[in-house]
Write a protein that holds these residues in place. Sequence first.
Motif, PDB file in Angstrom:
ATOM      1  N   VAL A   1      39.944   8.721   1.433  1.00  0.00           N
ATOM      2  CA  VAL A   1      39.678  10.146   1.636  1.00  0.00           C
ATOM      3  C   VAL A   1      39.589  10.807   0.261  1.00  0.00           C
ATOM      4  CG1 VAL A   1      40.387  12.274   2.781  1.00  0.00           C
ATOM      5  CG2 VAL A   1      41.038  10.059   3.767  1.00  0.00           C
ATOM      6  N   CYS A   2      38.394  11.228  -0.100  1.00  0.00           N
ATOM      7  CA  CYS A   2      38.158  11.822  -1.419  1.00  0.00           C
ATOM      8  C   CYS A   2      37.566  13.217  -1.269  1.00  0.00           C
ATOM      9  CB  CYS A   2      37.216  10.957  -2.239  1.00  0.00           C
ATOM     10  SG  CYS A   2      37.868   9.307  -2.589  1.00  0.00           S
ATOM     11  N   GLY A   3      38.066  14.148  -2.054  1.00  0.00           N
ATOM     12  CA  GLY A   3      37.536  15.505  -2.024  1.00  0.00           C
ATOM     13  C   GLY A   3      36.310  15.666  -2.883  1.00  0.00           C
ATOM     14  N   TYR A   4      36.196  14.841  -3.928  1.00  0.00           N
ATOM     15  CA  TYR A   4      35.050  14.928  -4.836  1.00  0.00           C
ATOM     16  C   TYR A   4      34.027  13.872  -4.467  1.00  0.00           C
ATOM     17  CZ  TYR A   4      32.220  15.017  -9.060  1.00  0.00           C
ATOM     18  OH  TYR A   4      31.175  15.101  -9.934  1.00  0.00           O
ATOM     19  N   HIS A   5      32.810  14.312  -4.119  1.00  0.00           N
ATOM     20  CA  HIS A   5      31.749  13.385  -3.735  1.00  0.00           C
ATOM     21  C   HIS A   5      30.575  13.413  -4.708  1.00  0.00           C
ATOM     22  CE1 HIS A   5      32.689  11.836   0.469  1.00  0.00           C
ATOM     23  NE2 HIS A   5      33.757  12.545   0.125  1.00  0.00           N
ATOM     24  N   GLY A   6      30.773  13.980  -5.887  1.00  0.00           N
ATOM     25  CA  GLY A   6      29.719  13.933  -6.892  1.00  0.00           C
ATOM     26  C   GLY A   6      29.618  12.535  -7.474  1.00  0.00           C
ATOM     27  N   LEU A   7      28.503  12.264  -8.122  1.00  0.00           N
ATOM     28  CA  LEU A   7      28.308  10.956  -8.737  1.00  0.00           C
ATOM     29  C   LEU A   7      28.909  10.970 -10.138  1.00  0.00           C
ATOM     30  CD1 LEU A   7      24.663  10.254  -7.563  1.00  0.00           C
ATOM     31  CD2 LEU A   7      26.713   9.025  -6.839  1.00  0.00           C
TER      32      LEU A   7
ATOM     33  N   ARG B   1      33.026   1.429   7.033  1.00  0.00           N
ATOM     34  CA  ARG B   1      32.631   2.333   8.113  1.00  0.00           C
ATOM     35  C   ARG B   1      32.737   3.775   7.637  1.00  0.00           C
ATOM     36  NH1 ARG B   1      35.438   4.984  11.914  1.00  0.00           N
ATOM     37  NH2 ARG B   1      37.372   3.885  11.363  1.00  0.00           N
ATOM     38  N   LYS B   2      31.716   4.565   7.917  1.00  0.00           N
ATOM     39  CA  LYS B   2      31.721   5.971   7.520  1.00  0.00           C
ATOM     40  C   LYS B   2      32.401   6.796   8.611  1.00  0.00           C
ATOM     41  CE  LYS B   2      27.470   5.131   5.015  1.00  0.00           C
ATOM     42  NZ  LYS B   2      27.238   3.777   5.582  1.00  0.00           N
ATOM     43  N   ALA B   3      33.441   7.521   8.225  1.00  0.00           N
ATOM     44  CA  ALA B   3      34.224   8.309   9.170  1.00  0.00           C
ATOM     45  C   ALA B   3      34.012   9.795   8.910  1.00  0.00           C
ATOM     46  CB  ALA B   3      35.701   7.958   9.047  1.00  0.00           C
ATOM     47  N   THR B   4      34.022  10.592   9.967  1.00  0.00           N
ATOM     48  CA  THR B   4      33.821  12.035   9.836  1.00  0.00           C
ATOM     49  C   THR B   4      35.122  12.822   9.986  1.00  0.00           C
ATOM     50  OG1 THR B   4      33.273  12.153  12.189  1.00  0.00           O
ATOM     51  CG2 THR B   4      31.437  11.923  10.639  1.00  0.00           C
ATOM     52  N   GLU B   5      36.222  12.116  10.126  1.00  0.00           N
ATOM     53  CA  GLU B   5      37.526  12.777  10.195  1.00  0.00           C
ATOM     54  C   GLU B   5      38.600  11.847   9.651  1.00  0.00           C
ATOM     55  OE1 GLU B   5      38.577  11.685  14.861  1.00  0.00           O
ATOM     56  OE2 GLU B   5      37.889  13.693  14.332  1.00  0.00           O
ATOM     57  N   ILE B   6      39.737  12.414   9.312  1.00  0.00           N
ATOM     58  CA  ILE B   6      40.869  11.614   8.841  1.00  0.00           C
ATOM     59  C   ILE B   6      41.472  10.914  10.051  1.00  0.00           C
ATOM     60  CG2 ILE B   6      43.132  11.683   7.743  1.00  0.00           C
ATOM     61  CD1 ILE B   6      42.171  14.152   6.197  1.00  0.00           C
ATOM     62  N   GLU B   7      41.583   9.599   9.958  1.00  0.00           N
ATOM     63  CA  GLU B   7      42.010   8.777  11.091  1.00  0.00           C
ATOM     64  C   GLU B   7      43.290   8.011  10.759  1.00  0.00           C
ATOM     65  OE1 GLU B   7      37.409   7.690  12.426  1.00  0.00           O
ATOM     66  OE2 GLU B   7      38.644   6.240  11.324  1.00  0.00           O
ATOM     67  N   GLU B   8      43.941   7.541  11.786  1.00  0.00           N
ATOM     68  CA  GLU B   8      45.138   6.729  11.596  1.00  0.00           C
ATOM     69  C   GLU B   8      44.777   5.431  10.882  1.00  0.00           C
ATOM     70  OE1 GLU B   8      48.872   4.880  14.188  1.00  0.00           O
ATOM     71  OE2 GLU B   8      47.217   5.917  15.193  1.00  0.00           O
ATOM     72  N   ALA B   9      45.606   5.025   9.945  1.00  0.00           N
ATOM     73  CA  ALA B   9      45.374   3.790   9.191  1.00  0.00           C
ATOM     74  C   ALA B   9      46.715   3.240   8.718  1.00  0.00           C
ATOM     75  CB  ALA B   9      44.455   4.045   8.003  1.00  0.00           C
ATOM     76  N   ASP B  10      46.692   1.994   8.239  1.00  0.00           N
ATOM     77  CA  ASP B  10      47.916   1.385   7.708  1.00  0.00           C
ATOM     78  C   ASP B  10      48.180   1.805   6.275  1.00  0.00           C
ATOM     79  OD1 ASP B  10      48.717  -0.350   9.970  1.00  0.00           O
ATOM     80  OD2 ASP B  10      46.787  -1.318   9.577  1.00  0.00           O
TER      81      ASP B  10
ATOM     82  N   GLU C   1      44.857  18.735   3.807  1.00  0.00           N
ATOM     83  CA  GLU C   1      44.419  17.349   4.009  1.00  0.00           C
ATOM     84  C   GLU C   1      45.508  16.364   3.602  1.00  0.00           C
ATOM     85  OE1 GLU C   1      39.587  17.503   3.433  1.00  0.00           O
ATOM     86  OE2 GLU C   1      40.858  17.987   1.699  1.00  0.00           O
ATOM     87  N   TYR C   2      46.182  16.651   2.486  1.00  0.00           N
ATOM     88  CA  TYR C   2      47.281  15.780   2.073  1.00  0.00           C
ATOM     89  C   TYR C   2      48.379  15.751   3.134  1.00  0.00           C
ATOM     90  CZ  TYR C   2      45.403  15.515  -2.709  1.00  0.00           C
ATOM     91  OH  TYR C   2      44.620  15.274  -3.803  1.00  0.00           O
ATOM     92  N   LYS C   3      48.674  16.909   3.717  1.00  0.00           N
ATOM     93  CA  LYS C   3      49.716  16.985   4.744  1.00  0.00           C
ATOM     94  C   LYS C   3      49.319  16.183   5.985  1.00  0.00           C
ATOM     95  CE  LYS C   3      51.770  21.417   3.436  1.00  0.00           C
ATOM     96  NZ  LYS C   3      51.986  22.843   3.818  1.00  0.00           N
ATOM     97  N   THR C   4      48.031  16.249   6.338  1.00  0.00           N
ATOM     98  CA  THR C   4      47.546  15.480   7.490  1.00  0.00           C
ATOM     99  C   THR C   4      47.735  13.989   7.259  1.00  0.00           C
ATOM    100  OG1 THR C   4      45.906  17.162   8.060  1.00  0.00           O
ATOM    101  CG2 THR C   4      45.529  14.939   8.918  1.00  0.00           C
ATOM    102  N   ILE C   5      47.376  13.545   6.076  1.00  0.00           N
ATOM    103  CA  ILE C   5      47.511  12.129   5.739  1.00  0.00           C
ATOM    104  C   ILE C   5      48.980  11.721   5.701  1.00  0.00           C
ATOM    105  CG2 ILE C   5      47.104  10.418   3.916  1.00  0.00           C
ATOM    106  CD1 ILE C   5      44.571  12.058   3.198  1.00  0.00           C
ATOM    107  N   LYS C   6      49.808  12.585   5.137  1.00  0.00           N
ATOM    108  CA  LYS C   6      51.239  12.293   5.025  1.00  0.00           C
ATOM    109  C   LYS C   6      51.879  12.142   6.402  1.00  0.00           C
ATOM    110  CE  LYS C   6      54.898  11.933   2.285  1.00  0.00           C
ATOM    111  NZ  LYS C   6      55.014  10.914   1.223  1.00  0.00           N
ATOM    112  N   SER C   7      51.333  12.834   7.407  1.00  0.00           N
ATOM    113  CA  SER C   7      51.925  12.808   8.746  1.00  0.00           C
ATOM    114  C   SER C   7      51.862  11.440   9.408  1.00  0.00           C
ATOM    115  CB  SER C   7      51.228  13.838   9.647  1.00  0.00           C
ATOM    116  OG  SER C   7      49.893  13.446   9.933  1.00  0.00           O
TER     117      SER C   7
END
Length: 345
Positions: free
Chosen positions: A34-40, A79-88, A100-106
């Motif tokens: 999950v990256c906020g910066y998508h510039g090259l 795989r390209k995802a359009t939302e933050i998903e559960e992962a290991d 977004e950080y809080k969502t991931i931390k949850s």
Amino acid sequence: MSHKLKTFISELKNRYSFYKTNSDVNAKYSIQFVCGYHGLSGGSEAIVSVANQLSKSFKVSFFTFPKSPLNPILGSFVRKATEIEEADLFIVDRSLSEEEYKTIKSFNVPIIVSIHGKPNSLHGLKDDVSMQVFNYATDCHFVSLTQSELFQDEARNSFVIANSSDDLRSCSYIETRTRTKRLGLVGNFEAPRKNLNKNIESGLQSDADTIIVWGNTLEKISDKRVIYKGYGHDKVEIYSSFDVFISLSTDENLPLAIIQALGAGKPCVLSDIPAHREFAHCKGVVLVELDDKQQVVNAVNQLLKEYSNLKETCENFWFDNFSEQQISENWKRTVIRLIENSKCA
């Protein structure tokens, strides 16, 4: 081709790559990037490279959107995802929102922040924003010891794995009567620290027949020896177009362009700054003082004469230190250790 048309074509490629179906790997553990910066940039390309490498051993998804310039360089198993998903395990950059950080931390799993810059350099983000990731990340990834030392007050549970690059050893210089001594520059030259004009001026004072500039530029020096190519995706095309690489940056982290150049067998003239000293023990690298014009010119001329004899030396240095084979194994071991430790906790 007009800038408007180029932008339109680029966006079409990004959208096509986004909607193109990718294959999932049948693996035990899952990872989401999950990256906020998508510039090259060198940093964003390096993070994509890690995703591509890990996708061969794990179920990897990358949080993205249709117009993202990163879509075309994501591998077929990501795989390209359009939302933050559960992962290991999550791998993030420093430019996400606090929400977004809080969502991931949850999800209560390991979070690696992959850092490809310095504390005060992050695409214009304010310090308080760029540093908030350390409140959520469980582990910090750095690409060099020099870089990690700059974050020693903020980072915890840090580890160092260098950037890798694709195998570009197939790059070969095509001999013609008009292509004999070519000097190459690769990077985002809109950044002042890249020192574009000094690079070009040094090239023009050297024996180089042509100076090839790959990357974005804000201004152009008008000289028939200088060719501006713009940003390119084809690394073989880029690194086959010149004989010697030059970077007179005033500040860097661990530049991916140098790693790629060495992998393509190209000797390098580099400014003597801490980040570039990581390459000092390669016989195909010459470090120069930025304020010594003659030393820079002499180094360029020296390597333009010797580049064919240094090709194998540069390639071997790349393989031992930055090849995907070496770096992938380091990442794989680290990810498995973090996931399994978290499940045992």
